[in-house]
Design a protein around this motif. Structure first.
Motif, PDB file in Angstrom:
ATOM      1  N   GLY A 230     -23.778 -88.187  28.844  1.00  0.00           N
ATOM      2  CA  GLY A 230     -24.363 -87.174  29.723  1.00  0.00           C
ATOM      3  C   GLY A 230     -24.339 -85.779  29.137  1.00  0.00           C
ATOM      4  N   ALA A 231     -23.936 -85.643  27.871  1.00  0.00           N
ATOM      5  CA  ALA A 231     -23.817 -84.320  27.253  1.00  0.00           C
ATOM      6  C   ALA A 231     -25.148 -83.587  27.140  1.00  0.00           C
ATOM      7  CB  ALA A 231     -23.182 -84.453  25.863  1.00  0.00           C
ATOM      8  N   ASP A 232     -26.253 -84.327  27.118  1.00  0.00           N
ATOM      9  CA  ASP A 232     -27.568 -83.692  26.990  1.00  0.00           C
ATOM     10  C   ASP A 232     -28.407 -83.977  28.240  1.00  0.00           C
ATOM     11  OD1 ASP A 232     -29.523 -82.179  25.817  1.00  0.00           O
ATOM     12  OD2 ASP A 232     -29.658 -83.361  23.989  1.00  0.00           O
ATOM     13  N   GLY A 233     -27.759 -83.935  29.387  1.00  0.00           N
ATOM     14  CA  GLY A 233     -28.451 -84.274  30.625  1.00  0.00           C
ATOM     15  C   GLY A 233     -28.842 -83.106  31.497  1.00  0.00           C
ATOM     16  N   THR A 234     -28.450 -81.895  31.108  1.00  0.00           N
ATOM     17  CA  THR A 234     -28.741 -80.718  31.930  1.00  0.00           C
ATOM     18  C   THR A 234     -29.963 -79.986  31.403  1.00  0.00           C
ATOM     19  OG1 THR A 234     -26.381 -80.449  32.414  1.00  0.00           O
ATOM     20  CG2 THR A 234     -27.820 -78.558  32.832  1.00  0.00           C
ATOM     21  N   PRO A 235     -31.011 -79.824  32.206  1.00  0.00           N
ATOM     22  CA  PRO A 235     -32.214 -79.138  31.733  1.00  0.00           C
ATOM     23  C   PRO A 235     -31.988 -77.642  31.554  1.00  0.00           C
ATOM     24  CG  PRO A 235     -32.427 -79.647  34.063  1.00  0.00           C
ATOM     25  CD  PRO A 235     -31.166 -80.307  33.601  1.00  0.00           C
ATOM     26  N   THR A 236     -32.761 -77.052  30.642  1.00  0.00           N
ATOM     27  CA  THR A 236     -32.760 -75.607  30.440  1.00  0.00           C
ATOM     28  C   THR A 236     -34.144 -75.056  30.766  1.00  0.00           C
ATOM     29  OG1 THR A 236     -33.570 -75.547  28.147  1.00  0.00           O
ATOM     30  CG2 THR A 236     -31.216 -76.013  28.475  1.00  0.00           C
ATOM     31  N   ASP A 237     -34.257 -73.734  30.770  1.00  0.00           N
ATOM     32  CA  ASP A 237     -35.530 -73.082  31.024  1.00  0.00           C
ATOM     33  C   ASP A 237     -36.156 -72.558  29.735  1.00  0.00           C
ATOM     34  OD1 ASP A 237     -37.471 -72.365  32.957  1.00  0.00           O
ATOM     35  OD2 ASP A 237     -36.784 -70.285  32.947  1.00  0.00           O
ATOM     36  N   ASP A 238     -35.689 -73.048  28.581  1.00  0.00           N
ATOM     37  CA  ASP A 238     -36.111 -72.454  27.311  1.00  0.00           C
ATOM     38  C   ASP A 238     -37.565 -72.732  26.968  1.00  0.00           C
ATOM     39  OD1 ASP A 238     -33.676 -71.310  27.063  1.00  0.00           O
ATOM     40  OD2 ASP A 238     -33.001 -72.489  25.341  1.00  0.00           O
ATOM     41  N   VAL A 239     -38.093 -73.895  27.339  1.00  0.00           N
ATOM     42  CA  VAL A 239     -39.506 -74.149  27.062  1.00  0.00           C
ATOM     43  C   VAL A 239     -40.376 -73.156  27.831  1.00  0.00           C
ATOM     44  CG1 VAL A 239     -41.418 -75.777  27.367  1.00  0.00           C
ATOM     45  CG2 VAL A 239     -39.237 -76.581  26.462  1.00  0.00           C
ATOM     46  N   ARG A 240     -40.067 -72.959  29.101  1.00  0.00           N
ATOM     47  CA  ARG A 240     -40.834 -72.002  29.903  1.00  0.00           C
ATOM     48  C   ARG A 240     -40.708 -70.581  29.345  1.00  0.00           C
ATOM     49  NH1 ARG A 240     -42.806 -71.964  35.144  1.00  0.00           N
ATOM     50  NH2 ARG A 240     -41.634 -73.838  35.737  1.00  0.00           N
ATOM     51  N   ARG A 241     -39.509 -70.222  28.921  1.00  0.00           N
ATOM     52  CA  ARG A 241     -39.292 -68.870  28.402  1.00  0.00           C
ATOM     53  C   ARG A 241     -40.074 -68.635  27.115  1.00  0.00           C
ATOM     54  NH1 ARG A 241     -32.967 -68.168  28.149  1.00  0.00           N
ATOM     55  NH2 ARG A 241     -33.543 -66.068  27.455  1.00  0.00           N
ATOM     56  N   LEU A 242     -40.228 -69.657  26.309  1.00  0.00           N
ATOM     57  CA  LEU A 242     -40.975 -69.519  25.068  1.00  0.00           C
ATOM     58  C   LEU A 242     -42.486 -69.613  25.274  1.00  0.00           C
ATOM     59  CD1 LEU A 242     -38.777 -71.538  22.545  1.00  0.00           C
ATOM     60  CD2 LEU A 242     -39.671 -69.244  22.138  1.00  0.00           C
ATOM     61  N   THR A 243     -42.909 -70.548  26.103  1.00  0.00           N
ATOM     62  CA  THR A 243     -44.336 -70.866  26.201  1.00  0.00           C
ATOM     63  C   THR A 243     -45.023 -70.293  27.438  1.00  0.00           C
ATOM     64  OG1 THR A 243     -44.039 -72.943  27.439  1.00  0.00           O
ATOM     65  CG2 THR A 243     -43.857 -73.044  25.022  1.00  0.00           C
ATOM     66  N   GLY A 244     -44.227 -69.916  28.442  1.00  0.00           N
ATOM     67  CA  GLY A 244     -44.813 -69.417  29.676  1.00  0.00           C
ATOM     68  C   GLY A 244     -45.197 -70.499  30.666  1.00  0.00           C
ATOM     69  N   ARG A 245     -44.859 -71.752  30.370  1.00  0.00           N
ATOM     70  CA  ARG A 245     -45.175 -72.834  31.311  1.00  0.00           C
ATOM     71  C   ARG A 245     -44.049 -73.861  31.312  1.00  0.00           C
ATOM     72  NH1 ARG A 245     -46.132 -77.284  28.624  1.00  0.00           N
ATOM     73  NH2 ARG A 245     -47.130 -77.289  26.577  1.00  0.00           N
ATOM     74  N   ALA A 246     -44.019 -74.629  32.380  1.00  0.00           N
ATOM     75  CA  ALA A 246     -42.981 -75.647  32.502  1.00  0.00           C
ATOM     76  C   ALA A 246     -43.262 -76.814  31.557  1.00  0.00           C
ATOM     77  CB  ALA A 246     -42.917 -76.160  33.935  1.00  0.00           C
ATOM     78  N   PRO A 247     -42.218 -77.475  31.078  1.00  0.00           N
ATOM     79  CA  PRO A 247     -42.421 -78.661  30.243  1.00  0.00           C
ATOM     80  C   PRO A 247     -42.890 -79.846  31.073  1.00  0.00           C
ATOM     81  CG  PRO A 247     -40.086 -78.351  30.681  1.00  0.00           C
ATOM     82  CD  PRO A 247     -40.782 -77.155  31.258  1.00  0.00           C
ATOM     83  N   ARG A 248     -43.490 -80.822  30.417  1.00  0.00           N
ATOM     84  CA  ARG A 248     -43.968 -82.026  31.089  1.00  0.00           C
ATOM     85  C   ARG A 248     -42.801 -82.861  31.600  1.00  0.00           C
ATOM     86  NH1 ARG A 248     -46.829 -80.702  26.765  1.00  0.00           N
ATOM     87  NH2 ARG A 248     -49.121 -80.794  26.802  1.00  0.00           N
ATOM     88  N   SER A 249     -43.007 -83.464  32.740  1.00  0.00           N
ATOM     89  CA  SER A 249     -42.013 -84.387  33.276  1.00  0.00           C
ATOM     90  C   SER A 249     -42.217 -85.773  32.673  1.00  0.00           C
ATOM     91  CB  SER A 249     -42.145 -84.480  34.796  1.00  0.00           C
ATOM     92  OG  SER A 249     -43.373 -85.128  35.140  1.00  0.00           O
ATOM     93  N   LEU A 250     -41.259 -86.660  32.924  1.00  0.00           N
ATOM     94  CA  LEU A 250     -41.404 -88.044  32.470  1.00  0.00           C
ATOM     95  C   LEU A 250     -42.681 -88.666  33.040  1.00  0.00           C
ATOM     96  CD1 LEU A 250     -40.321 -90.644  31.113  1.00  0.00           C
ATOM     97  CD2 LEU A 250     -39.112 -91.101  33.266  1.00  0.00           C
ATOM     98  N   HIS A 251     -42.949 -88.425  34.325  1.00  0.00           N
ATOM     99  CA  HIS A 251     -44.140 -89.006  34.937  1.00  0.00           C
ATOM    100  C   HIS A 251     -45.418 -88.414  34.331  1.00  0.00           C
ATOM    101  CE1 HIS A 251     -42.263 -91.548  37.966  1.00  0.00           C
ATOM    102  NE2 HIS A 251     -41.355 -90.581  38.113  1.00  0.00           N
ATOM    103  N   ASP A 252     -45.403 -87.102  34.015  1.00  0.00           N
ATOM    104  CA  ASP A 252     -46.548 -86.497  33.318  1.00  0.00           C
ATOM    105  C   ASP A 252     -46.804 -87.221  32.002  1.00  0.00           C
ATOM    106  OD1 ASP A 252     -46.815 -84.546  35.290  1.00  0.00           O
ATOM    107  OD2 ASP A 252     -45.601 -83.085  34.201  1.00  0.00           O
ATOM    108  N   HIS A 253     -45.734 -87.453  31.281  1.00  0.00           N
ATOM    109  CA  HIS A 253     -45.826 -88.093  29.970  1.00  0.00           C
ATOM    110  C   HIS A 253     -46.376 -89.512  30.089  1.00  0.00           C
ATOM    111  CE1 HIS A 253     -44.585 -89.437  25.939  1.00  0.00           C
ATOM    112  NE2 HIS A 253     -44.083 -90.495  26.538  1.00  0.00           N
ATOM    113  N   LEU A 254     -45.821 -90.272  31.001  1.00  0.00           N
ATOM    114  CA  LEU A 254     -46.262 -91.660  31.161  1.00  0.00           C
ATOM    115  C   LEU A 254     -47.697 -91.738  31.705  1.00  0.00           C
ATOM    116  CD1 LEU A 254     -43.016 -93.259  32.624  1.00  0.00           C
ATOM    117  CD2 LEU A 254     -43.854 -93.396  30.265  1.00  0.00           C
ATOM    118  N   ASP A 255     -48.036 -90.861  32.633  1.00  0.00           N
ATOM    119  CA  ASP A 255     -49.385 -90.888  33.222  1.00  0.00           C
ATOM    120  C   ASP A 255     -50.446 -90.497  32.203  1.00  0.00           C
ATOM    121  OD1 ASP A 255     -48.299 -91.634  35.602  1.00  0.00           O
ATOM    122  OD2 ASP A 255     -48.421 -89.653  36.547  1.00  0.00           O
ATOM    123  N   ALA A 256     -50.072 -89.603  31.286  1.00  0.00           N
ATOM    124  CA  ALA A 256     -51.038 -89.132  30.288  1.00  0.00           C
ATOM    125  C   ALA A 256     -51.217 -90.123  29.156  1.00  0.00           C
ATOM    126  CB  ALA A 256     -50.600 -87.784  29.725  1.00  0.00           C
TER     127      ALA A 256
END
Length: 261
Positions: A230-256
């Motif tokens: 579980g050491a890498d189980g906590t999300p961060t906001d770094d993708v949004r801070r760098l790109t200006g948008r939220a990262p894709r979710s698992l469902h986004d990834h699978l649906d796409a």
């Protein structure tokens, strides 16, 4: 000019596509002209570049390959490196695998060189799930039951391109994750399957039958054990801070139907 080392793989091909879409001048360093194991070709390939995107494949010689790339960048007059490193909590002198330690030593080398830098430390790539597809309604993997804040490779690439574009940004590390921690039971349910946590010895046997090398087996099982904590189980906001948008979710990834590699 941005020199791109590692521009054809799971993350790198998104980086080169996004650089081209933004009209950012870049040069992809690849064979036959540039060979990671030939420092002279690295120096020649980086000539005229002021930034280097650095991403090397998992390899027993990863530390030496990245050391040669950093030395070549210094010799070629590169001023800044944006490096894709290991997962945030894993990178360190006592990392869970040899590659995690190699990433840490490479970061130390870059800092000692005086080059400006951005270190991108992504969690488990969602694209890796392609290697664990359910069979007969079961998802078999040695990943334990803890959440993992896994991330789509395209979001890692978007963060890298944003870091390359902001060339005057302060030197720092970014821990890149998806929007939420998900368990492998969650992954299985999203695929209409049931998750079975496979013992490491059985996972090693399956990998061996698929032709994996001892290095690959060792790396896979060590990282699986790390994610299971579980050491890498906590999300961060770094993708949004760098790109200006939220990262894709698992469902986004699978649906796409995200491209697999």
């Amino acid at each position: 000019m941005i020199a791109v080392l590692g521009g054809t793989g799971t993350i790198g091909r998104h980086v080169t596509a996004q650089l081209a879409a933004r009209g950012l001048e870049h040069r992809v360093l690849r064979r036959p002209g540039v060979d990671l194991r030939d420092p002279a070709t690295l120096r020649a390939g980086m000539a005229g570049a002021d930034q280097l995107f650095l991403l090397t494949p998992h390899d027993p010689d990863q530390e030496q390959l990245e050391a040669d790339a950093v030395d070549a960048a210094v010799a070629a007059g590169v001023r800044r490196i944006v490096k894709v490193s290991g997962g945030g909590p894993a990178v360190g002198p006592n990392g869970p695998s040899s590659t995690a330690v190699a990433h840490w030593r490479s970061e130390q080398r870059i800092e000692a060189s005086g080059l400006r830098h951005a270190f991108l430390r992504p969690s488990l790539l969602m694209q890796n799930l392609a290697e664990m597809r359910p069979r007969l309604g079961l998802l078999l993997a040695p990943m334990g039951h803890a959440p993992v804040a896994m991330i789509d490779a395209a979001d890692v690439a978007a963060a890298a391109v944003a870091a390359l574009e902001d060339r005057d940004a302060p030197d720092r590390c970014w821990h890149l994750t998806g929007p939420a921690g998900v368990t492998f039971a969650d992954v299985a349910r999203a695929q209409g399957a049931r998750y079975v946590d496979v013992p490491p010895r059985l996972a090693a046997l399956a990998l061996r039958r698929r032709g994996a090398s001892p290095f690959e087996i060792d790396h896979t099982l060590r990282m699986a054990a790390y994610f299971a904590t579980g050491a890498d189980g906590t999300p961060t906001d770094d993708v949004r801070r760098l790109t200006g948008r939220a990262p894709r979710s698992l469902h986004d990834h699978l649906d796409a139907g995200s491209p697999r590699s």
